[in-house]
Design a protein around this motif. Structure first.
Motif, PDB file in Angstrom:
ATOM      1  N   LEU A 132       0.838  -1.194   0.000  1.00  0.00           N
ATOM      2  CA  LEU A 132       0.000   0.000   0.000  1.00  0.00           C
ATOM      3  C   LEU A 132       0.874   1.246   0.000  1.00  0.00           C
ATOM      4  N   LYS A 133       0.485   2.229  -0.748  1.00  0.00           N
ATOM      5  CA  LYS A 133       1.218   3.496  -0.802  1.00  0.00           C
ATOM      6  C   LYS A 133       0.458   4.512   0.056  1.00  0.00           C
ATOM      7  N   ILE A 134       1.076   4.899   1.161  1.00  0.00           N
ATOM      8  CA  ILE A 134       0.451   5.822   2.108  1.00  0.00           C
ATOM      9  C   ILE A 134       1.168   7.167   2.015  1.00  0.00           C
ATOM     10  N   CYS A 135       0.406   8.249   1.867  1.00  0.00           N
ATOM     11  CA  CYS A 135       1.000   9.584   1.868  1.00  0.00           C
ATOM     12  C   CYS A 135       0.361  10.412   2.984  1.00  0.00           C
ATOM     13  N   GLU A 136       1.001  11.513   3.312  1.00  0.00           N
ATOM     14  CA  GLU A 136       0.540  12.317   4.438  1.00  0.00           C
ATOM     15  C   GLU A 136      -0.848  12.898   4.188  1.00  0.00           C
ATOM     16  N   ASP A 137      -1.193  13.155   2.927  1.00  0.00           N
ATOM     17  CA  ASP A 137      -2.512  13.715   2.616  1.00  0.00           C
ATOM     18  C   ASP A 137      -3.646  12.753   2.954  1.00  0.00           C
ATOM     19  N   GLN A 138      -3.332  11.458   2.995  1.00  0.00           N
ATOM     20  CA  GLN A 138      -4.364  10.461   3.293  1.00  0.00           C
ATOM     21  C   GLN A 138      -4.686  10.372   4.778  1.00  0.00           C
TER      22      GLN A 138
END
Length: 519
Positions: free
Chosen positions: A439-445
């Protein structure tokens, strides 16, 4: 203080007999009216066990006499049995276990006592432990409370401690550390708090029970109470032990008087009990009301020689004991080599990410997944069967996450869309799912989903006026927020309001660290 536990806890880790904590323990045992007992050990995951597991931690929650402390009347001691020489504390614990002045509480403690006795025996204490009295089991207390409620049918089901705490105390007791490796040192702060709460809550449950039976007046006319006032002469004549006390010292005779006039077991003053009383002791006598409760509801744990022998039979080891399990998880399941049936169909989620269904064993993981923006649902019902879980996973096109090995046999029914979570702690579980499913998690999520229902937030933040209007009759907004220029969000599904406060910023930072987004 643990946020899930309403009372502050005084916790002392005892790892040496030379420590101030050990001194506090010995002093507290002399002033305790009640002690709650619990034990922890490294989980055993095999049927073919030739010996009992080694107890690593013994918890004693001491409820002190009200006139001996100024404020908090209880303290929890965590005895690190992997560090303390066991022969140095064996006599102290044995005396506490059989002291008639101290009521002992436990939750299915017989199995704990068996393992505890085995642990001490293996370290040179040949006798181990074979008795705890007076004793009350929390399961029995729960059944007494059920029975005392008019119109309520007493359940014969064996409730978990978490369930009992929820029903009686209104506390959600987290059990996620239950099967952690208690033999590893140092213990984490989370483990210490978990262990302390498990013992402390037994005191809280008993206090509810004691207050209820006193209020109902069921202790006023005790059938054995009249024997309390037997004179020393009558007791000695009845027991024919006058020849046993000739030329005794004054303080020894005084101990006999206290033994024969005890409120605790007035009808069973025995020669053995008197011999026990001749040993010096400093414990405070039990107060009258507590003694009456113990006299009516108290019991004992008495181990037989057969209890102290480990059973290696595969058939017998599969049986669930009524007093406890080697681990709260069913033993005999080994999952370390199971990797699941990849590849999973990542397109099922519809947005490039899989959607998940977390069963009851990993419900805490669902909230963590929502905090990082991942669609994670929980079962429709509190106790779903395998069929219900599979139907929900199929209907909503979700990957089923579980720790239940029994569900793996049904993987063909949901086309391999099932994964068994290996880790016990929620943060580690989250990392495991992120890495396993790439899974690709970014701060915006982060914090982009409702942690309550898994819904999405409305696209435009609300003003303070809009938030106040939306909260009417539904949710209270703290007055301190009105003077601050902050944004509000509302869940489109359950209408829950959120705002950018301290908890929000702390949560964002936590998941930045957990997901290693700064690296």
């Amino acid at each position: 203080m643990d946020p899930r536990y309403p009372r502050p806890l005084r916790i002392h880790l005892v790892s040496s007999t030379d420590s101030p904590e050990f001194t506090d323990l010995t002093q507290s045992l002399t002033r305790s009216r009640i002690i709650a007992l619990d034990a922890e050990w490294k989980p055993i995951r095999t049927h073919h066990q030739s010996s009992f597991p080694t107890v690593s931690l013994l918890q004693l929650a001491c409820q002190l006499s009200s006139d001996s402390v100024e404020s908090d009347d209880s303290v929890v001691f965590l005895l690190d049995l992997s560090s303390i020489p066991l022969p140095s504390i064996w006599e102290l614990l044995r005396d506490a276990f059989v002291s008639p002045d101290i009521l002992k509480l436990g939750f299915r403690f017989k199995q704990d006592l068996i393992y505890l006795s085995s642990t001490f025996s293996s370290q040179g204490c040949e006798q181990g432990f074979d008795k705890v009295e007076p004793f009350m089991d929390i399961t029995s207390i729960y059944h007494h409370l059920q029975h005392s409620q008019p119109g309520r049918k007493t359940s014969k089901d064996i409730k978990s401690l978490a369930t009992i705490c929820k029903e009686i105390l209104g506390i959600s007791l987290s059990k996620e550390l239950q099967c952690s490796d208690w033999s590893c040192r140092p213990l984490t702060e989370e483990q210490k708090t978990y262990a302390a709460i498990d013992a402390q809550c037994l005191l809280e449950i008993f206090n509810v029970f004691q207050a209820k039976v006193i209020k109902e007046g069921s202790l006023i006319h005790s059938p054995t109470e009249s024997t309390v006032y037997l004179g020393l002469k009558e007791v000695l004549e009845k027991l024919d032990v006058c020849n046993k006390i000739v030329r005794m010292k004054f303080h020894e005779a005084l101990d006999i008087v206290r033994a024969t006039t005890s409120y605790i077991y007035p009808n069973i003053a025995t020669e053995e009990g008197m011999a026990l009383r001749t040993r010096p002791r400093n414990t405070l006598p039990m107060d009258e009301l507590l003694a009456r409760v113990v006299n009516k509801y108290g019991e004992e744990i008495l181990l037989k020689e057969s209890d102290k022998r480990a059973r290696t039979s595969k058939r017998k080891s599969k049986r669930r004991s009524s007093v406890g399990l080697i681990c709260k998880e069913k033993q005999g399941q080994s999952f370390e080599d199971w990797q699941g049936p990849p590849p999973w169909d990542l397109t099922l989620g519809g947005d490039g990410h899989p959607k998940f269904l977390c069963d009851v064993m990993v419900e805490g993981l669902a909230k963590h997944l929502r905090c990082v923006g991942i669609n994670a649902a929980i079962p429709y019902s509190k106790k779903p069967g395998p069929r219900a879980l599979i139907e929900q996973a199929n209907k909503e096109k979700r990957v089923l996450l579980t720790r239940d090995a029994k569900l793996l046999r049904h993987d063909y029914l949901i086309k391999n869309q099932i994964y068994r979570v290996k880790n016990l702690l929620k943060n580690e579980q989250l990392l495991e799912i992120i890495e396993t499913f790439q899974l690709k998690i970014c701060e915006d999520q982060l914090m982009s989903r409702c942690t309550k229902c898994n819904g999405r937030f409305i696209q435009k933040p609300l003003t303070t006026e809009e938030a106040v209007e939306a909260a009417k009759g539904f949710q209270r907004i703290p007055n301190c927020l009105f003077d601050k220029n902050i944004e509000f969000w509302q869940c489109m599904d359950c209408n829950q309001l959120y705002w950018e406060g301290t908890q929000y910023h702390n949560a964002v930072q936590k998941f930045i660290d957990v997901c290693k987004l700064n690296e």
